[in-house]
Design an enzyme around this catalytic site. Structure first.
Site, PDB file in Angstrom:
ATOM      1  N   ARG A 115      38.836  49.770  40.007  1.00  0.00           N
ATOM      2  CA  ARG A 115      38.326  48.558  40.740  1.00  0.00           C
ATOM      3  C   ARG A 115      39.284  48.577  41.958  1.00  0.00           C
ATOM      4  NH1 ARG A 115      37.095  45.234  36.100  1.00  0.00           N
ATOM      5  NH2 ARG A 115      34.783  45.476  35.844  1.00  0.00           N
ATOM      6  N   GLY A 116      40.485  48.502  41.845  1.00  0.00           N
ATOM      7  CA  GLY A 116      41.644  48.692  42.754  1.00  0.00           C
ATOM      8  C   GLY A 116      41.512  49.580  43.836  1.00  0.00           C
TER       9      GLY A 116
END
Length: 375
Positions: A288-289
């Protein structure tokens, strides 16, 4: 907008008049430009203008085209943003009435039940009349708008999960007694809270696209400016709105232009590799980052009216996108950004001194201290 039109509107403090809190304002603007970033978690001291800023942003946004009398704010041309009923009408080539309305800003009360949030199905009506009788909830109202949860850290974890699932998928599904109904629920999820009252669990925190920290303004001159502005707005709201109308219109146009430019913004492969290298070195769980940093950097490039993402674009969004993903232990506090900046500088080969020098130059020009960037 004419003074008459201004007078007819609900009075909201102008976004461009808000002093300071650049981190929060930037995160909110980027999410409006690209809602797929995944929302913003705003944590900070009480009385720092969190709610004021979010309401000001919703008021700033241009009107959107919706299908008339549709409870889900369906888009007249995008199948991903329209309800099944509207899609059926289109398939049958029925005439669809289109109207314009302000972007909805939905406040989620802390005591809300799941039925109030997701909507309910009237089983009796469904069985007796053979129709899917659905009473829309807050997620239906929030479609294509902003859903704001104050004190999100005090909200039941199950409800936070429901909100995050809908925000990520863009759809809300309600199932009861074998009857299933779904509707579009694509919104910018904004949560705010005071860290003194507790943090969200790391698993939930990671689902928010960005995390903005806000602090009480310390500089006496700026505090006086904020107090005087608020007093002027409370005493003469219409005149205050008229004074900031040119800046409001300019920023509104900048947002619209950024939304149109976003699909054509590109990022060099080497920069994408370096973003993933930073995430890997920081031991960020999942991808996600990486995804959010890529999206946020592109949104910032579009906001600044260029079609190539620069290293500076990445630097300005990376802390917002990663700081809340570093916490492995629920008892740990969230990193202020030091670890992210240090790793970013090493991976991108940037001298720390040059960053500090550019920050000092920006502060001398009023960027990062006042609302000059958005005016």
């Amino acid at each position: 907008m004419s003074p008459t039109a201004l007078a007819a509107r609900r009075v909201v403090f102008p976004f461009t008049a808000i002093v300071g809190q650049e981190e929060m304002k930037l995160a909110l603007l980027l999410n409006v430009i690209d809602p797929k970033i995944g929302g913003v978690m705003i944590m900070g001291d009480r009385g720092t203008g969190k709610s004021t800023t979010i309401r000001a942003l919703a008021d700033l946004l241009p009107e959107i085209k919706v299908v008339a009398d549709d409870p889900f704010n369906s888009h007249p041309g995008d199948p991903d943003l329209m309800s099944d009923a509207v899609r059926q009408q289109l398939e049958q080539q029925a005439e669809i009435r289109v109207t314009k309305k302000k972007v909805s800003m939905v406040d989620l009360p802390l005591g809300a039940t799941e039925d109030r949030v997701c909507g309910t199905i009237d089983i009796e009506k469904a069985l007796s009349e053979g129709v899917k009788a659905f009473e829309p909830g807050l997620l239906a109202k929030a479609n294509r708008g902003i859903l704001y949860v104050d004190e999100v850290n005090l909200l039941d974890d199950h409800l936070v999960d429901v909100l995050l699932d809908s925000a990520a998928s863009g759809w809300n599904t309600v199932e009861r007694e074998g009857i299933s109904i779904r509707h579009p629920a694509r919104f910018v999820l904004v949560g705010s809270g005071n860290p003194e009252e507790g943090e969200l669990r790391p698993q939930l925190l990671d689902r928010f696209g960005m995390h903005a920290e806000i602090r009480t303004v310390k500089e006496p001159a700026l505090r006086v400016q904020i107090v005087e502005q608020r007093a002027e707005f409370d005493q003469y709201p219409q005149q205050f709105l008229e004074k900031y109308q040119p800046q409001q219109q300019a920023l509104q146009q900048q947002i619209v232009s950024a939304q149109e430019l976003l699909p054509s913004v590109a990022m060099d492969y080497d920069l994408r590799v370096k973003i993933s290298e930073v995430c890997s070195e920081l031991d960020v769980d999942g991808l996600r980052g990486d995804i959010v940093t890529n999206r946020a950097a592109k949104a910032l490039a579009a906001f600044e009216s260029h079609t190539e993402v620069t290293v500076d674009d990445i630097r300005r969004v990376m802390t917002l996108c990663l700081r809340h993903r570093l916490r492995k232990d629920p008892l740990e506090s969230i990193d202020s950004g030091y670890k992210v900046e240090k790793t970013f500088n090493r991976v991108f080969g940037i001298e720390t001194n040059s960053i500090e020098a550019s920050e000092k130059t920006a502060q001398a020009n009023g960027i990062g201290q006042t609302s000059g960037r958005f005016r």
